[in-house]
Design a protein around this motif. Structure first.
Motif, PDB file in Angstrom:
ATOM      1  N   LYS A  92      -7.866  12.721  -1.407  1.00  0.00           N
ATOM      2  CA  LYS A  92      -8.900  12.654  -0.367  1.00  0.00           C
ATOM      3  C   LYS A  92      -9.135  11.186  -0.022  1.00  0.00           C
ATOM      4  O   LYS A  92      -9.342  10.371  -0.911  1.00  0.00           O
ATOM      5  CB  LYS A  92     -10.190  13.308  -0.842  1.00  0.00           C
ATOM      6  CG  LYS A  92     -10.047  14.797  -0.966  1.00  0.00           C
ATOM      7  CD  LYS A  92     -11.378  15.458  -1.188  1.00  0.00           C
ATOM      8  CE  LYS A  92     -11.131  16.941  -1.337  1.00  0.00           C
ATOM      9  NZ  LYS A  92     -12.031  17.756  -0.634  1.00  0.00           N
ATOM     10  N   LYS A  95     -11.852   9.371   6.325  1.00  0.00           N
ATOM     11  CA  LYS A  95     -11.274   9.497   7.661  1.00  0.00           C
ATOM     12  C   LYS A  95     -12.135   8.673   8.612  1.00  0.00           C
ATOM     13  O   LYS A  95     -13.351   8.819   8.623  1.00  0.00           O
ATOM     14  CB  LYS A  95     -11.260  10.964   8.086  1.00  0.00           C
ATOM     15  CG  LYS A  95     -10.599  11.204   9.412  1.00  0.00           C
ATOM     16  CD  LYS A  95     -10.558  12.689   9.719  1.00  0.00           C
ATOM     17  CE  LYS A  95      -9.830  12.913  11.027  1.00  0.00           C
ATOM     18  NZ  LYS A  95      -9.718  14.324  11.335  1.00  0.00           N
ATOM     19  N   GLU A 106     -10.267  13.245   4.664  1.00  0.00           N
ATOM     20  CA  GLU A 106      -9.072  13.995   5.016  1.00  0.00           C
ATOM     21  C   GLU A 106      -8.160  14.035   3.790  1.00  0.00           C
ATOM     22  O   GLU A 106      -8.220  13.150   2.934  1.00  0.00           O
ATOM     23  CB  GLU A 106      -8.345  13.357   6.203  1.00  0.00           C
ATOM     24  CG  GLU A 106      -7.812  11.966   5.943  1.00  0.00           C
ATOM     25  CD  GLU A 106      -7.125  11.350   7.144  1.00  0.00           C
ATOM     26  OE1 GLU A 106      -6.624  12.100   8.002  1.00  0.00           O
ATOM     27  OE2 GLU A 106      -7.081  10.122   7.212  1.00  0.00           O
ATOM     28  N   GLU A 107      -7.351  15.081   3.703  1.00  0.00           N
ATOM     29  CA  GLU A 107      -6.397  15.189   2.611  1.00  0.00           C
ATOM     30  C   GLU A 107      -5.072  14.596   3.076  1.00  0.00           C
ATOM     31  O   GLU A 107      -4.519  15.021   4.095  1.00  0.00           O
ATOM     32  CB  GLU A 107      -6.221  16.649   2.193  1.00  0.00           C
ATOM     33  CG  GLU A 107      -7.445  17.201   1.493  1.00  0.00           C
ATOM     34  CD  GLU A 107      -7.265  18.610   0.960  1.00  0.00           C
ATOM     35  OE1 GLU A 107      -6.133  19.142   0.973  1.00  0.00           O
ATOM     36  OE2 GLU A 107      -8.279  19.194   0.532  1.00  0.00           O
TER      37      GLU A 107
END
Length: 184
Positions: A92, A95, A106-107
């Motif tokens: 993670k 973002k 975001e991953e």
């Protein structure tokens, strides 16, 4: 925008109906054993005279069991009997928008394992013996691929900073693809 680069490890397996579930179950467990970073309670699986490491954890057991079930239902119904199991490890990251404003998390993938499978059925007893010997050799190669990659400089460098002691400190996704379509 530049594309992220991360290791992708591929394992190719030709399976038969009698061992397919056990092999997929064992290979998924072995990958997770090598890529979970918390306190792992180990277990082993004996498949075709090959010992595969595994993770003894109820959540991991359920995840693997469920994914093997989805895989089996999909591959058994597929006309060409080919499929893929894709294991993606991500981290993670914050973002941000164009103006560097924080927009949540975001991953971002840091490693992907692709298990390509084909389901075949040996016709004679001699074919079955040859098939079992070939599958056993393929499983040994898969374990060596896992060991070689995870202990290599590239394999170690791919792992992001571990910031907690969870069994899986990174988001993990197992996708099942049959005929190029993700199922389950």
């Amino acid at each position: 925008m530049s594309q992220e680069r991360y290791p992708t490890i591929t394992i190719d397996l030709t399976l038969d109906r009698s061992t397919a579930k056990d092999v997929v179950h064992g290979v998924l467990h072995a990958i997770l054993f090598h890529r979970l970073f918390g306190i792992v309670k180990p277990q082993t699986f004996e498949i075709l005279d090959v010992t595969l490491p595994g993770v003894s954890d109820p959540n991991i057991e359920k995840l693997v069991y469920d994914k093997v079930g989805v895989y089996w239902r999909g591959i058994d119904a597929a006309p060409n009997k080919r499929g893929q199991i894709i294991v993606t490890f991500s981290e993670k990251r914050p973002k941000k928008s164009w103006f560097q404003v924080y927009m949540g998390e975001e991953e971002v993938p840091w490693e992907k394992w692709i298990i390509n499978t084909e389901l075949k059925q040996p016709k004679t007893e001699r074919d079955r013996q040859d098939f079992s010997a070939e599958l056993s050799a393929a499983l040994r190669r898969a374990v060596m691929t896992m060991l070689t990659h995870t202990s290599s400089d590239d394999g170690r460098a791919a792992v992001p900073l571990i910031t907690n002691q969870d069994l899986s400190p990174f988001p993990l996704r197992i996708a099942i693809c049959i005929g190029g379509e993700e199922i389950g």
